[in-house]
Design an enzyme around this catalytic site. Structure first.
Site, PDB file in Angstrom:
ATOM      1  N   SER A 137      34.173 -22.188  -8.260  1.00  0.00           N
ATOM      2  CA  SER A 137      34.323 -22.655  -9.653  1.00  0.00           C
ATOM      3  C   SER A 137      34.943 -21.628 -10.592  1.00  0.00           C
ATOM      4  O   SER A 137      34.907 -21.814 -11.804  1.00  0.00           O
ATOM      5  CB  SER A 137      32.959 -23.083 -10.250  1.00  0.00           C
ATOM      6  OG  SER A 137      32.310 -23.988  -9.420  1.00  0.00           O
TER       7      SER A 137
ATOM      8  N   CYS B  49      39.107 -36.524  -3.693  1.00  0.00           N
ATOM      9  CA  CYS B  49      39.078 -35.661  -4.893  1.00  0.00           C
ATOM     10  C   CYS B  49      38.614 -36.361  -6.157  1.00  0.00           C
ATOM     11  O   CYS B  49      37.805 -35.842  -6.901  1.00  0.00           O
ATOM     12  CB  CYS B  49      40.470 -35.102  -5.182  1.00  0.00           C
ATOM     13  SG  CYS B  49      41.213 -34.115  -3.901  1.00  0.00           S
TER      14      CYS B  49
ATOM     15  N   GLN C 165      37.061 -33.236 -12.282  1.00  0.00           N
ATOM     16  CA  GLN C 165      36.230 -32.403 -11.400  1.00  0.00           C
ATOM     17  C   GLN C 165      34.785 -32.900 -11.374  1.00  0.00           C
ATOM     18  O   GLN C 165      34.156 -32.952 -10.317  1.00  0.00           O
ATOM     19  CB  GLN C 165      36.259 -30.938 -11.872  1.00  0.00           C
ATOM     20  CG  GLN C 165      37.566 -30.227 -11.593  1.00  0.00           C
ATOM     21  CD  GLN C 165      37.859 -30.146 -10.113  1.00  0.00           C
ATOM     22  OE1 GLN C 165      37.182 -29.474  -9.352  1.00  0.00           O
ATOM     23  NE2 GLN C 165      38.854 -30.879  -9.665  1.00  0.00           N
TER      24      GLN C 165
ATOM     25  N   GLU D 131      32.176 -27.089  -8.850  1.00  0.00           N
ATOM     26  CA  GLU D 131      31.105 -27.364  -7.878  1.00  0.00           C
ATOM     27  C   GLU D 131      29.867 -28.035  -8.453  1.00  0.00           C
ATOM     28  O   GLU D 131      29.173 -28.745  -7.736  1.00  0.00           O
ATOM     29  CB  GLU D 131      30.659 -26.035  -7.248  1.00  0.00           C
ATOM     30  CG  GLU D 131      31.771 -25.317  -6.526  1.00  0.00           C
ATOM     31  CD  GLU D 131      31.325 -23.943  -6.076  1.00  0.00           C
ATOM     32  OE1 GLU D 131      31.144 -23.760  -4.873  1.00  0.00           O
ATOM     33  OE2 GLU D 131      31.137 -23.073  -6.939  1.00  0.00           O
TER      34      GLU D 131
ATOM     35  N   MET E   1      50.418 -57.744  18.628  1.00  0.00           N
ATOM     36  CA  MET E   1      50.974 -58.270  17.374  1.00  0.00           C
ATOM     37  C   MET E   1      50.933 -57.178  16.294  1.00  0.00           C
ATOM     38  O   MET E   1      51.943 -56.709  15.826  1.00  0.00           O
ATOM     39  CB  MET E   1      50.185 -59.497  16.900  1.00  0.00           C
ATOM     40  CG  MET E   1      50.296 -60.685  17.825  1.00  0.00           C
ATOM     41  SD  MET E   1      51.893 -61.505  17.837  1.00  0.00           S
ATOM     42  CE  MET E   1      51.943 -62.317  16.259  1.00  0.00           C
TER      43      MET E   1
END
Length: 1337
Positions: free
Chosen positions: A1088, A151, A1202, A1269, A266
């Site tokens: 959007s 994001c 954004q 967007e 391990m």
């Protein structure tokens, strides 16, 4: 061996004792399901994403020190934790007690969006601070190398990290004592901004100080236990597996003697993924615990001995120390190993994986083994029989029985000899991503030259990644011994090695020609490295390299991060308490950082809860002959298996085409859902799903690519067309005509939270509650209602928040939720379905691959007069949203340009791939790239710079688009101008040209790209929104709306809206989540416009309430909201209001090719500068400047988040993220190990963002603009900067032919485009003479 004691360890300071422990259980499910500590997240299950990072602390009785290290909980068997202390995100701080400075800063610096990756980020930073309270920025970014975020774009996370650094305000790269901030960028004078008073996004002064004394102490009980540890082996027995933990070397040898086939584990970083992803099963596992002999560090006889049990991180620290202390000529191999240890995996895996495990696993792409082999290392082995030494050589690496360990032997330690004078060792690797990515090819090379004569005495070259094991070029090396170190030797070496290291055209992993080229490019680099050192050692005998060649030796990845953010000042006329325009932290930010934010799978298990897992098709186009469920049904815990017959052939209807939920007699893609297994636990359901036997009969044709779909005329109807002006006439008058095509690859959403759902039957009236991670609750409600044959009013869908979506949680989510709810309804109990990362990537589809064909007519001055385009997208097996994506692509393909005559046609192709679907940008990132590519081709043809051609064709002021909608492009021109100025474009262009003329093997590129992104949904109905606002009698407010919180901060913005409208503080307002119970018929969240539409609905509700309360408030203007609410109640005035927004006026008539589909346009521009390595295809994004016109920002912190997040995602789309399919349509890239999204190493070193001053726009919410967007497309500025760099390389090499590049522009494509003598030298396979490993989709 008697069964050992109970398993004892600590979690967050609390003692955990397990008596009957199952050795197959990993720490992650144990924390989440057993201890209910859900802050640690499941992201991939393979240690590749960091979402499950925890801190492990262990006490060593010999050194009396506590070691803290980060680890991936998904790979840690709980049996390995005996005596350890585990710290999870819940253990370091919470909002209920006190928050930890790491948690506070990552939240307040806006470093969380969806928040799903945040607990892992917090734990990686926290662990580093436990070891280094004042780290350098390098240490911090290195610590986060194994953590992915989809994001934020990482910049705010880096900002949060910087606050812990010694000199947090500065980038720390002072050259000549001058801070690079003072001298401007790249030494160029800085662009002077009009407005220097831009406020900061967060204020460091308020942060809690980091106080190491406040941390959880290591449990004293564990110290005492370690000091007095009884020397007896612990044994844990499960139903299928036994875990043996020896504590002395003698017991380890006993166990290995008794169980020779048992692996010695391990860190579980090799065995773990094999068990999980390849279905390998070990009935016995031996896991040594604190055996001192396995951790030795010894200097003797000109060699360093390292214990096989040391972690790779410990090895790195030891080698760093050795390199400091010993003279350089003795440390050649150690320096080479350090170089690879810096990029190998992420910090978590390096801290878990052991040196011995790495060597013994002998992965074909192991980074260390080629180096250890060329360095003549030896392995010290031990068994009950005694000890022996074997060389770590090519025979050992190819697992030749005579050179390998015997089954009863263990690897005790590794001897790594010092290098000698005149001996040179180098390490090389090239991967898809610089950090935390397996190498495509790696290499270790060593040469020992005669003193003073430069004659080769010894030569050793090994390669990884080019065969089933690590490959040694032994014969070539033999033939070169005795030759002088010069250009003739190099030429002979390249030819010899290419003849010896053969790679067939169908080799697994593909990229065959690239790999062949790397084999000799690395050899050339080695030649240059040695030659340069020889010159320094003996300048008389060894002439220097040509200046232009020296660039081949410099690293790309070396500068410190810094960024500048310029955003709008708050309106001076605003009331002081009005939050609009302020950088308010994401409302859930603190909860993200403490792990308290609840996602779907964090909800506690219900009584009698069942788990559902899907069985999917393994064929791309086939008839189902039979399905045999009998074996699966007989397994323990299996309750039911659903097929389409149970569901009664219900169909999912969306966009006119319907498909059944589960396949019945035919499958049309790999990953098609066939049946669903319901069991008492996730493990049982997964086991049973593997036992479902399906017989297929393959069908023809198998269509995977767009080209094959065109050939077979396989399309979804209808075709879409758009025409403006007279294209045919315009072609007659232009100076030149150019035709070409451009291919854009697909992209996986890679939301951090995979598809998740929980269906809970209410027990009355057949009511059903569905908790699901979706963008479209109404669709889930409709699908579940149709599956259960119920009215919608009995199905409620609830969404609190989702861990990212980007368009990928809509249609497929609905089908899976309907099947899950059907199972819950049938069995009368809750059913949970959580997809694993690999299943998610296989089933869900992603961004549409695109093919654009263009014919463009233009004048010699760069003016484009005619453009004829054909767009094709790869829709996959069912329609989904493919037609809408094509439509949006056509409407937006002009980007920022006015084409006076334009014709474009678009088709969605039907293929045998999982249906591709909505993805952030919705067609524009592909369509826009094709147009921009066309522009650069026109520029090249005219001999003009691309920015000139962009400028001459740009919309200027008031104009009209191809679909006859009016546009005012004033702000577009302003963004472009400001971006040119802010990035010092013309000066830097000259600097890039100068750099390119001086450097032959490194090239820089610079590109600037404009953006016009239309926002709107083309329909009024799809734009309606509703909200509900309640005022309670104490004056508090509850608000709910139809938008989904997926990281973009819509709930935060909505509370800001209520705060402004009702003039009350934000702390008074609460928002609980989204549900079809409170707001019915809400549209999908995407495009959007979520904040736009829902904000206007909330504003409407608030205004309704204010209107009702006006008389009361005017009578008592000084009263509180509590007073007003109580008075209203007394006067019987309703304190609840529904707000409604009917949608923007929008329409589009495809018959006429005109309409008003969009409400407004977002404008912007981005300039990026890159540097490439012409020999390997590696690249680094040096700097990006972005200017955006976002109207008037409601919350600049969220808006900038954004823009940055979208930009980095776009950069991934265009340069990094590559989906690989087999020729049979099977997806290979099913997780973060194969599919690389941008990591912290991919962020531009300098990242500057500037927002235009506010502009008025009457219809929107407070003149704001939706930004979710648009920024994705700006990532293509990096693509075109790379193209610019590649063109410079080609020009210098005299290559004038057309350059056919496609997206993504990966290291492979960059390297193969920079043609040189090495690309000419490699053998090429005739197409058709072999079956390729993968098909370009």
């Amino acid at each position: 061996m008697e069964p050992g004691p109970a398993l004892l360890f600590y979690v967050n300071g609390r003692k955990v004792t397990e008596r009957n422990v199952d050795p197959e259980i990993m720490l992650l499910p144990y924390l989440r399901k057993k201890l209910q500590l859900t802050g640690t997240k499941y992201g991939c299950g393979g240690g590749g994403c960091g979402a499950c990072t925890v801190m492990i602390s262990r006490y060593s009785p010999t050194t009396k020190k506590i070691r803290h290290y980060p680890a991936n909980a998904c790979l840690i068997p709980i049996c390995s934790l005996y005596g350890a202390a585990v710290t999870t995100v819940e253990g370091i701080g919470s909002t209920k007690t006190r928050i930890h400075p790491v948690q506070e800063r990552i939240a307040k610096c806006h470093g969380t969006q969806c928040g799903f990756c945040t607990p892992g980020m917090v734990m990686s930073i926290y662990t580093l601070l436990r070891n280094h309270p004042e780290p350098t920025l390098d240490q911090l970014t290195d610590a986060l190398g194994g953590n992915l975020c989809r994001c934020t774009g990482y910049r705010p996370i880096i900002d949060a990290c910087k606050t812990f650094c010694k000199s947090s305000g500065c980038c720390q790269s002072k050259e000549n004592g001058i801070c690079s901030l003072d001298q401007g960028i790249n030494g160029l004078p800085e662009y002077k901004e009009e407005n220097k008073t831009s406020p900061k996004l967060f204020s460091e002064e308020e942060f809690l100080p980091l106080d190491p004394t406040q941390e959880l102490i290591f449990p004293p009980e564990l110290m005492i236990m370690a000091e007095n540890q009884p020397q007896s082996t612990r044994v844990f027995r499960g139903d299928r597996m036994t875990w043996i933990s020896p504590v002395t070397l003698k017991e380890l040898l006993e166990a290995k003697f008794k169980y020779p086939q048992a692996p010695v584990v391990m860190g579980n970083t090799s065995v773990g993924p094999e068990v999980k992803f390849k279905g390998v099963f070990h009935p016995v596992v031996i896991s040594p615990d604190r055996i001192e002999e396995l951790s030795v560090v010894n200097h003797a006889d000109n060699e360093l001995t390292l214990g096989a049990g040391l972690s790779l991180a410990q090895v790195k620290n030891i080698l760093a120390d050795v390199v400091q202390k010993l003279p350089e000529e003795k440390t050649q191999i150690y320096r080479a190993l350090l170089k690879h240890l810096g990029t190998l995996a992420g910090s978590q895996i390096r801290n878990m994986a052991s040196l011995g495990g790495h060597i013994i696993s002998r992965h074909l792409d192991s980074d260390l083994n080629p180096l250890l082999a060329v360095g003549n290392c030896t392995l010290n082995l031990l068994s009950k029989e005694g000890e022996r030494q074997i060389p770590l050589n090519e025979q050992f690496l190819s697992k030749s029985p005579s050179a390998d360990l015997k089954p009863q032997e263990i690897l005790l330690s590794v001897n790594i000899p010092y290098s000698r004078k005149w001996e040179f060792v180098s390490a090389f690797r090239q991967a898809q991503r610089h950090q935390n990515a397996l190498a495509i090819v790696n290499s270790g090379m060593r040469v020992f030259l005669g003193e003073g004569d430069g004659i080769i005495r010894e030569l050793s070259i090994l390669y990884g990644g080019v065969g089933p094991t690590t490959i040694c070029a032994r014969n070539s090396c033999q033939k070169l011994i005795g030759r002088p170190w010069n250009e003739e030797m190099l030429d002979a070496a390249c030819r010899l090695v290419l003849d010896e290291v053969l790679l067939p055209g169908s080799a697994p992993g593909g990229k065959v020609e690239f790999k062949r080229t790397l084999i000799i490019s690395f050899l050339f680099k080695f030649y240059l490295e040695v030659s340069q050192t020889l010159k320094q050692m003996d300048p008389v005998h060894y002439p220097g390299l040509a200046d232009k060649y020296e660039s081949a030796l410099e690293d790309l990845h070396a500068r410190h991060h810094w960024s500048r953010i310029k955003y709008q000042n708050v309106d001076g006329k605003q009331l002081p308490q009005d939050p609009i325009g302020h950088p308010i932290m994401h409302l859930s930010g603190m909860k993200h950082a403490t792990g308290e934010a609840i996602y779907c799978d964090d909800m506690p298990a219900m009584d009698r809860e069942l788990f559902l897992t899907f069985v999917t098709s393994s064929r791309a186009h086939a008839k189902i002959v039979s399905i045999d469920l009998s074996e699966a049904f007989n397994l323990p815990g299996v309750v039911d298996i659903l097929t389409e017959e149970h569901l009664g052939c219900i169909k999912s209807c969306f966009f006119s085409e319907s498909e059944t939920f589960l396949a019945t007699n035919k499958v049309s893609c790999v990953g098609r859902l066939i049946c669903a297994v319901i069991a008492e636990s996730e493990v049982q359901a997964k086991r049973a799903a593997k036992q479902v036997k399906i017989v297929y009969q393959d069908l023809e044709p198998l269509i995977l690519t767009i080209e094959e779909a065109i050939q077979h005329n396989s399309f979804f109807e209808p075709e879409r067309k758009l025409e403006y002006g007279n294209v045919d006439e315009a072609f007659k008058v232009v100076d030149q005509i150019l035709e070409g095509e451009m291919h854009v690859g697909g992209q996986e959403h890679f939301y951090m939270e995979t598809q998740s759902m929980l269906a809970v039957p209410k027990g009355e009236d057949r009511e059903m509650d569905v908790y699901v991670s979706t963008q479209f609750p109404k669709y889930i409600q409709d699908m579940v209602a149709s599956a259960l044959k119920l009215p919608a009013n009995k199905v409620m869908c609830h969404v609190r928040r989702i861990g990212g979506a980007f368009g990928g949680k809509i249609l497929k989510t609905g089908i899976m939720a309907a099947v899950t709810a059907f199972a819950a309804n049938k069995h009368g109990c809750a059913v949970r379905c959580i997809l694993e990362r690999g299943e998610d990537m296989l089933i869900t589809g992603g961004r549409h691959p695109y093919l654009g064909k263009y014919k463009v007519g233009f004048m010699n001055d760069g003016r484009i007069l005619a453009l004829d385009m054909e767009h094709y997208n790869n829709g996959g097996a069912s329609l989904d949203e493919s037609l809408l994506v094509i439509e949006m692509g056509l409407l937006k393909l002009d980007n920022a340009y006015k084409f006076p005559n334009l014709r474009c046609r678009g088709r969605a192709c039907r293929t045998n791939l999982p249906s591709n679907t909505a993805f952030r940008g919705f067609g524009f990132p592909q369509a826009g790239l094709i147009t921009e590519f066309c522009i650069t081709e026109v520029a090249a043809k005219c001999g003009l710079s691309p920015e000139k051609v962009r400028m001459i064709n740009m919309y200027k002021e008031i104009d009209q688009t191809a679909y006859k909608q009016e546009i005012n492009a004033k702000n577009l021109v302003q963004c472009w101008g400001e971006c040119l100025a802010m990035s010092s474009y013309s000066q830097r262009k000259a600097a890039v040209e100068k750099f390119n003329s001086e450097n032959h093997w490194k090239k820089k590129g610079l590109a600037i790209v404009p953006l016009k992104y239309p926002v709107g949904i083309c329909s009024v109905a799809a734009g309606q929104a509703a909200a509900l606002v309640h005022i309670y009698l104490d004056g508090s407010v509850l608000v709910t709306h139809g938008g989904i919180e997926m990281g973009q901060g819509v709930h935060t913005k909505m509370i800001q809206v209520v705060s402004r409208e009702l003039r009350m503080p934000m702390s008074n307002i609460h928002l609980r989540g989204t549900s079809t119970e409170t707001v019915p018929n809400a549209n999908c969240s995407g495009g959007s416009v979520v904040a736009d539409f829902n904000g206007l609905a909330i504003k409407d509700a608030c205004q309704t309430l204010l209107k009702r309360l006006e008389p009361i408030i005017s009578k008592n203007p000084r009263g509180t909201w509590k007073d007003w609410a109580e008075t209203a109640f007394e006067e019987s005035i309703s304190l609840s209001a529904i707000g409604y927004f009917r949608g923007y006026e929008a329409d589009m008539n495809w018959e006429k090719g005109e309409g008003h589909p969009f409400e407004y346009f977002v404008y912007g521009a981005a300039c990026s500068e890159v540097e490439i390595d012409c020999l390997t295809g590696d690249h680094k994004n040096l700097r990006t400047d972005i200017v955006m016109d976002i109207g008037r920002s409601i919350n600049p912190a969220l808006d900038i988040g954004q823009i940055e997040g979208a930009f980095i995602q776009g950069m991934g789309l265009y340069t990094l993220e590559e989906l690989d399919y087999s020729p049979h349509g099977i997806l290979y890239t099913r997780g973060p190990n194969q599919y690389k999204i941008p990591a912290i190493c991919d962020v531009p070193t300098e990242f500057h963002i500037s927002l235009l001053p506010p502009s008025q726009n009457s219809n929107n919410l407070y003149s704001s603009k939706g930004l979710g967007e648009s920024g994705v497309f700006l990532g293509c500025s990096v693509f075109f900067a790379l193209q610019d760099a590649v063109s410079a390389a080609r020009q210098e090499r005299g290559l004038s032919g057309p350059l056919r590049l496609s997206s993504p522009l990966t290291p492979e494509k960059i390297r193969m485009a920079c043609e040189d003598r090495f690309t000419k030298m490699i053998p090429r396979d005739e197409p058709g003479s072999y079956v390729p490993w993968n098909v370009p989709i």
